[in-house]
Design an enzyme around this catalytic site. Structure first.
Site, PDB file in Angstrom:
ATOM      1  N   LYS A 190       0.850  -1.114   0.223  1.00  0.00           N
ATOM      2  CA  LYS A 190       0.234  -0.003  -0.137  1.00  0.00           C
ATOM      3  C   LYS A 190       0.830   1.317   0.317  1.00  0.00           C
ATOM      4  O   LYS A 190       1.654   2.073   0.914  1.00  0.00           O
ATOM      5  CB  LYS A 190      -1.388  -0.198   1.400  1.00  0.00           C
ATOM      6  N   GLU A 264       9.853   1.069  10.698  1.00  0.00           N
ATOM      7  CA  GLU A 264      10.438   2.510  10.375  1.00  0.00           C
ATOM      8  C   GLU A 264      10.461   4.079  10.344  1.00  0.00           C
ATOM      9  O   GLU A 264       8.883   3.709   9.697  1.00  0.00           O
ATOM     10  CB  GLU A 264      11.593   2.198   8.738  1.00  0.00           C
ATOM     11  N   CYS A 298      13.558  11.205   6.501  1.00  0.00           N
ATOM     12  CA  CYS A 298      13.712   9.682   8.244  1.00  0.00           C
ATOM     13  C   CYS A 298      15.314  10.209   8.844  1.00  0.00           C
ATOM     14  O   CYS A 298      14.893  10.560   9.476  1.00  0.00           O
ATOM     15  CB  CYS A 298      13.049   9.443   7.761  1.00  0.00           C
ATOM     16  N   GLU A 399       9.645  15.646  14.693  1.00  0.00           N
ATOM     17  CA  GLU A 399      10.251  16.070  13.567  1.00  0.00           C
ATOM     18  C   GLU A 399      10.132  16.917  12.372  1.00  0.00           C
ATOM     19  O   GLU A 399       8.457  16.831  12.252  1.00  0.00           O
ATOM     20  CB  GLU A 399       9.785  14.173  12.914  1.00  0.00           C
TER      21      GLU A 399
HETATM   22  P1  NAD Z   1       2.545   8.516   7.544  1.00  0.00           P
HETATM   23  O1  NAD Z   1       2.031   7.269   9.179  1.00  0.00           O
HETATM   24  O2  NAD Z   1       1.890   9.445   7.316  1.00  0.00           O
HETATM   25  O3  NAD Z   1       1.590   7.426   6.612  1.00  0.00           O
HETATM   26  C1  NAD Z   1       2.980   6.709   6.014  1.00  0.00           C
HETATM   27  C2  NAD Z   1       2.237   4.936   5.346  1.00  0.00           C
HETATM   28  O4  NAD Z   1       1.058   4.789   6.143  1.00  0.00           O
HETATM   29  C3  NAD Z   1       1.013   6.081   4.227  1.00  0.00           C
HETATM   30  O5  NAD Z   1       0.881   4.772   2.963  1.00  0.00           O
HETATM   31  C4  NAD Z   1      -0.291   5.853   4.464  1.00  0.00           C
HETATM   32  O6  NAD Z   1      -1.604   5.838   3.712  1.00  0.00           O
HETATM   33  C5  NAD Z   1      -0.687   4.811   5.279  1.00  0.00           C
HETATM   34  N1  NAD Z   1      -1.524   4.398   6.654  1.00  0.00           N
HETATM   35  C6  NAD Z   1      -1.958   5.624   7.300  1.00  0.00           C
HETATM   36  N2  NAD Z   1      -2.995   5.614   8.660  1.00  0.00           N
HETATM   37  C7  NAD Z   1      -2.749   4.187   8.530  1.00  0.00           C
HETATM   38  C8  NAD Z   1      -3.447   3.565   9.030  1.00  0.00           C
HETATM   39  N3  NAD Z   1      -4.538   3.912  10.373  1.00  0.00           N
HETATM   40  N4  NAD Z   1      -3.033   1.997   8.645  1.00  0.00           N
HETATM   41  C9  NAD Z   1      -2.951   1.509   7.634  1.00  0.00           C
HETATM   42  N5  NAD Z   1      -1.907   2.529   7.007  1.00  0.00           N
HETATM   43  C10 NAD Z   1      -2.037   4.220   7.512  1.00  0.00           C
HETATM   44  O7  NAD Z   1       3.590   9.012   7.681  1.00  0.00           O
HETATM   45  P2  NAD Z   1       3.532  10.060   5.845  1.00  0.00           P
HETATM   46  O8  NAD Z   1       3.648  11.355   6.862  1.00  0.00           O
HETATM   47  O9  NAD Z   1       3.458   9.650   4.563  1.00  0.00           O
HETATM   48  O10 NAD Z   1       6.075   9.995   6.134  1.00  0.00           O
HETATM   49  C11 NAD Z   1       6.413  10.551   7.131  1.00  0.00           C
HETATM   50  C12 NAD Z   1       6.785   9.501   7.767  1.00  0.00           C
HETATM   51  O11 NAD Z   1       8.053   8.426   7.818  1.00  0.00           O
HETATM   52  C13 NAD Z   1       7.955  10.187   8.549  1.00  0.00           C
HETATM   53  O12 NAD Z   1       8.388  10.559  10.202  1.00  0.00           O
HETATM   54  C14 NAD Z   1       9.756   9.586   8.604  1.00  0.00           C
HETATM   55  O13 NAD Z   1      10.569  10.625   9.318  1.00  0.00           O
HETATM   56  C15 NAD Z   1       8.813   8.618   8.471  1.00  0.00           C
HETATM   57  N6  NAD Z   1       9.787   8.015   6.930  1.00  0.00           N
HETATM   58  C16 NAD Z   1      10.894   6.552   8.106  1.00  0.00           C
HETATM   59  C17 NAD Z   1      11.066   6.158   7.070  1.00  0.00           C
HETATM   60  C18 NAD Z   1      12.068   4.683   8.239  1.00  0.00           C
HETATM   61  O14 NAD Z   1      13.002   4.301   6.704  1.00  0.00           O
HETATM   62  N7  NAD Z   1      13.398   5.273   9.171  1.00  0.00           N
HETATM   63  C19 NAD Z   1      12.215   6.515   5.435  1.00  0.00           C
HETATM   64  C20 NAD Z   1      10.945   7.088   5.439  1.00  0.00           C
HETATM   65  C21 NAD Z   1      10.402   7.822   5.958  1.00  0.00           C
END
Ligand code: NAD
Length: 505
Positions: A190, A264, A298, A399
Site C-alpha cells: 500500500k 521504520e 527520516c 521531526e
Molecule cells: P504516515 O504514517 O502518515 O503514512 C505512511 C503510510 O501509512 C502511508 O501509506 C499512509 O497512507 C499509511 N497510513 C496512514 N494511516 C494509516 C492507518 N491507520 N493504517 C495503515 N496505514 C496507514 O507517514 P508519512 O507522513 O507518509 O511519512 C513520513 C514519516 O515516515 C516520517 O515520520 C518519516 O520519518 C518516516 N519515514 C521513515 C523512514 C525510515 O526508513 N525510518 C523512511 C521514510 C520515511
C-alpha cells in the site's frame, strides 16, 4: 546518473511523463477498478498541475488482493531460488533501462530535484541486485546430535503487508519488495495516497516478470484500508515505514492476529561537530542534509551539535554554502532544492519555522517561503538554519521533515551525549572529528541505529538501516529483512530404532 540529462531532454521527458494517467489497483497481475469507485488525484507540488488519478480502495479491494497473494504463495514459496534471482536481476535491469523516466515520475509527483530522483532510482537498482544474491544462499542448517539430526528449514512467512510513505516512494518499494520476493513471500503493497505515480509506473513495467498474484498493490487512504489489510486473517507479517502515530495504530491492528511487525519510523538525528573536525566537510554535510530531498528524509541530521569553540566558524562556512544552493524547478538537472511534497507538509514546515522563532531560536538563513520564477503555485521553502537552539525546544525534539536544521552549541562530551540521547528518536547520526578514539567513543555512546563518521548519508546496500527507541524496530537494506520475511522450522529426525524403553519395568 544517466549521461546527458540536459535541461532540454529533461523538459521533454517531463512533458511525456506529465500526461494524465489513471491507475487501478494491481491485483492478480491485472489492473482493476476499485470496488467503491472513488478516486484520488495525484498532483505536481512544483506546479499544482494534475498528474493522474488512483483508486481510493476499500476493504473489498484489500480482501481481493490478500486472497490473490494467498493463492500465489504456495508456488512462489517453492519456486527455484535461481528463478527468483533472475527475476530480481531483471527488475534491476528494467529500472536501469528507464532510469530517467522513473526518476521523472518521482520528481513530478514528489517535487524532489531530478538529480535526487536519479539517485533514488540507483538506490532501488542496488536493492534488487543486492537481494538477488539471497535466494541461492537463503537456506537452513543441519544440526547433528549423536542420536538425531535436526533440519532447520528456512521458510517464507506467507502473505506480507507492506505500507510505505511519500518521501522516497520508489526506494521504499525496492526496500520492501526485494527482500520479500527473495525470501519467497507474496505481497500486498500500500503506497502513500499523495505520491505513488512512480511506484505504479514501476509495477506496470515489471508486471510481466512476476507470476500472478505474487505482488499486489492497493492504493487509497491509510485510515480507510490500513486496518483491513493488517488485520486480515491471511496476512502473516506487516512491514511499515512512516510516522510514529500511524505505527501505533498498525501495532494495534497487528495484535488482532498477533502477526510480527517491523517499523521504520521518524528521526531527529544528531550531527555532532567536534572542535577538531574538518569544518568545510562538516558544513557541506549540514547543508546537504538540510536540502537533500527537501529535508523530507527520516535520516536527516536536523539537530546539529557544534562545539562552542568552532560554532561561529562553522556557521560562517554553512552560510557560504547555503548561499550557493540552487533552488528551482525540480525537473531542471541544475536544481538542488525542489518543492515540498504536499500542501499539508508545506504548511507544517512553515508552522515549525514560526514555532522556532517563538521559542527564541534565531533564523540565520532562510526562514520562509521561497519564490521560484514561473512557478507561483510551487510549494517552495527556503533552506533554513536556526542558531541558539536548545535541545528541549520543540524544534529540536520534533521531526519537521523539511529543509530546516537547528544548531545547538556544546562544551563537554558528557553533557553532549546526554543531550544527543535526550530524544524519543534514535534513527541515525553524524560525527565529525579527526580523533580516532573520540570517534569510537562518541559513536558508541550515541543511542541510534546508524552513525556516520566524517561523511553523512554514506549508505551502501548491506548496511543495516533502522532505529532505536521510537524510530522503530527491525532493520532494512541488509541481511536482517531476510530473517523477518522467513521463519525456521525444525524437523528432528531420530536416528535410533525402536522404543526408548520408558515402560520396560
Ligand atoms: P504516515 O504514517 O502518515 O503514512 C505512511 C503510510 O501509512 C502511508 O501509506 C499512509 O497512507 C499509511 N497510513 C496512514 N494511516 C494509516 C492507518 N491507520 N493504517 C495503515 N496505514 C496507514 O507517514 P508519512 O507522513 O507518509 O511519512 C513520513 C514519516 O515516515 C516520517 O515520520 C518519516 O520519518 C518516516 N519515514 C521513515 C523512514 C525510515 O526508513 N525510518 C523512511 C521514510 C520515511
Amino acid at each position: 546518473m544517466p549521461d546527458g540529462l540536459t535541461l532540454e531532454r529533461s523538459e521533454a521527458l517531463a512533458r511525456e511523463c506529465a500526461q494524465f494517467r489513471t491507475f487501478g489497483h494491481f491485483i492478480n497481475n491485472e489492473w482493476v477498478g476499485g470496488h467503491g469507485g472513488a478516486t484520488i488525484e495525484l498532483s505536481n507540488p512544483a506546479t499544482g498541475e494534475l498528474l493522474g488519478a488512483i483508486q481510493a480502495g476499500d476493504e473489498v479491494d484489500i480482501d481481493r488482493a490478500v486472497r490473490a497473494a494467498h493463492a500465489a504463495f504456495p508456488a512462489w514459496a517453492r519456486s527455484e531460488p535461481l528463478e527468483r534471482q533472475r527475476i530480481l536481476l531483471e527488475i534491476a535491469a528494467r529500472l536501469r533501462r528507464r532510469q530517467a523516466e522513473f526518476a521523472m515520475f518521482e520528481t513530478l509527483n514528489n517535487g524532489k530535484p531530478i538529480t535526487d530522483a536519479l539517485n533514488d532510482v540507483s538506490h532501488c537498482i542496488t536493492q534488487f541486485e543486492y537481494y538477488a544474491g539471497a535466494p541461492a544462499f537463503l537456506s537452513g542448517e543441519l544440526l547433528d546430535f549423536p542420536d538425531c539430526s535436526a533440519l532447520v528449514h528456512r521458510e517464507p512467512v506467507g502473505v506480507v503487508a507492506q505500507i510505505i510513505p511519500w518521501n522516497v516512494p520508489l526506494v521504499m518499494t525496492a526496500m520492501k519488495l526485494a527482500p520479500a520476493l527473495a525470501a519467497g513471500c507474496t505481497i500486498v503493497l500500500k503506497p502513500a495516497e499523495t505520491v505513488c505515480l512512480a511506484v505504479l509506473e514501476f509495477i506496470a513495467e515489471v508486471a510481466d516478470l512476476l507470476p500472478r498474484g505474487v505482488v499486489n498493490v492497493v492504493t487509497g487512504y491509510g485510515a480507510a484500508i490500513g486496518e483491513a489489510l493488517v488485520a486480515h486473517p491471511l496476512v502473516r507479517k506487516v512491514a511499515f515505514t512512516g510516522s510514529r502515530a500511524t505505527a501505533q495504530k498498525i501495532i494495534q491492528y497487528a495484535s488482532v492476529n498477533l502477526i510480527p511487525q517491523t517499523m521504520e519510523l521518524g528521526g531527529k538525528s544528531a550531527n555532532i561537530v567536534c572542535e577538531d573536525a574538518d569544518l568545510d566537510a562538516a558544513a557541506e554535510s549540514i547543508v546537504l542534509t538540510t536540502i537533500f530531498n527537501k529535508g523530507e528524509v527520516c535520516l536527516a541530521g536536523s539537530r546539529v551539535f557544534a562545539h562552542r569553540r568552532i560554532h561561529d566558524a562553522l556557521i560562517a562556512r554553512i552560510g557560504e554554502r547555503i548561499a550557493k544552493v540552487r533552488q528551482g524547478n525540480p525537473i531542471d538537472p541544475a536544481t538542488q532544492l525542489g518543492a515540498q511534497a504536499s500542501v499539508a507538509q508545506f504548511d507544517r514546515i512553515l508552522s515549525y519555522i514560526d514555532l522556532g522563532r517563538a521559542e527564541g531560536a534565531a533564523v540565520v538563513h532562510g526562514g520562509g517561503r521561497a519564490s521560484v520564477p514561473g512557478l507561483d503555485k510551487g510549494l517552495f521553502i527556503q533552506p533554513t538554519i536556526f542558531t541558539g537552539v536548545r535541545n528541549d525546544m520543540r524544534i529540536a525534539q520534533e521531526e519537521i521533515f523539511g529543509p530546516v536544521t537547528g544548531i545547538i552549541a556544546w562544551d563537554g562530551e558528557e553533557e553532549l551525549i546526554r543531550q544527543v540521547n535526550d530524544s524519543v528518536y534514535g534513527l541515525a547520526g553524524g560525527l565529525w572529528t579527526r580523533n580516532l578514539a573520540r570517534a569510537h567513543r562518541l559513536s558508541r555512546a550515541m543511542d541510534t541505529g546508524t552513525v556516520w563518521v566524517n561523511r553523512y548519508y554514506n549508505v551502501r546496500p548491506g548496511m543495516p538501516l533502522g532505529g532505536t527507541r521510537q524510530s522503530g524496530f527491525g532493520r532494512e537494506s541488509a541481511f536482517a529483512p531476510l530473517e523477518h520475511y522467513t521463519h525456521s522450522k525444525c524437523v528432528v529426525v531420530n536416528l535410533a530404532e525402536g522404543e526408548i524403553g520408558i515402560f520396560n519395568h
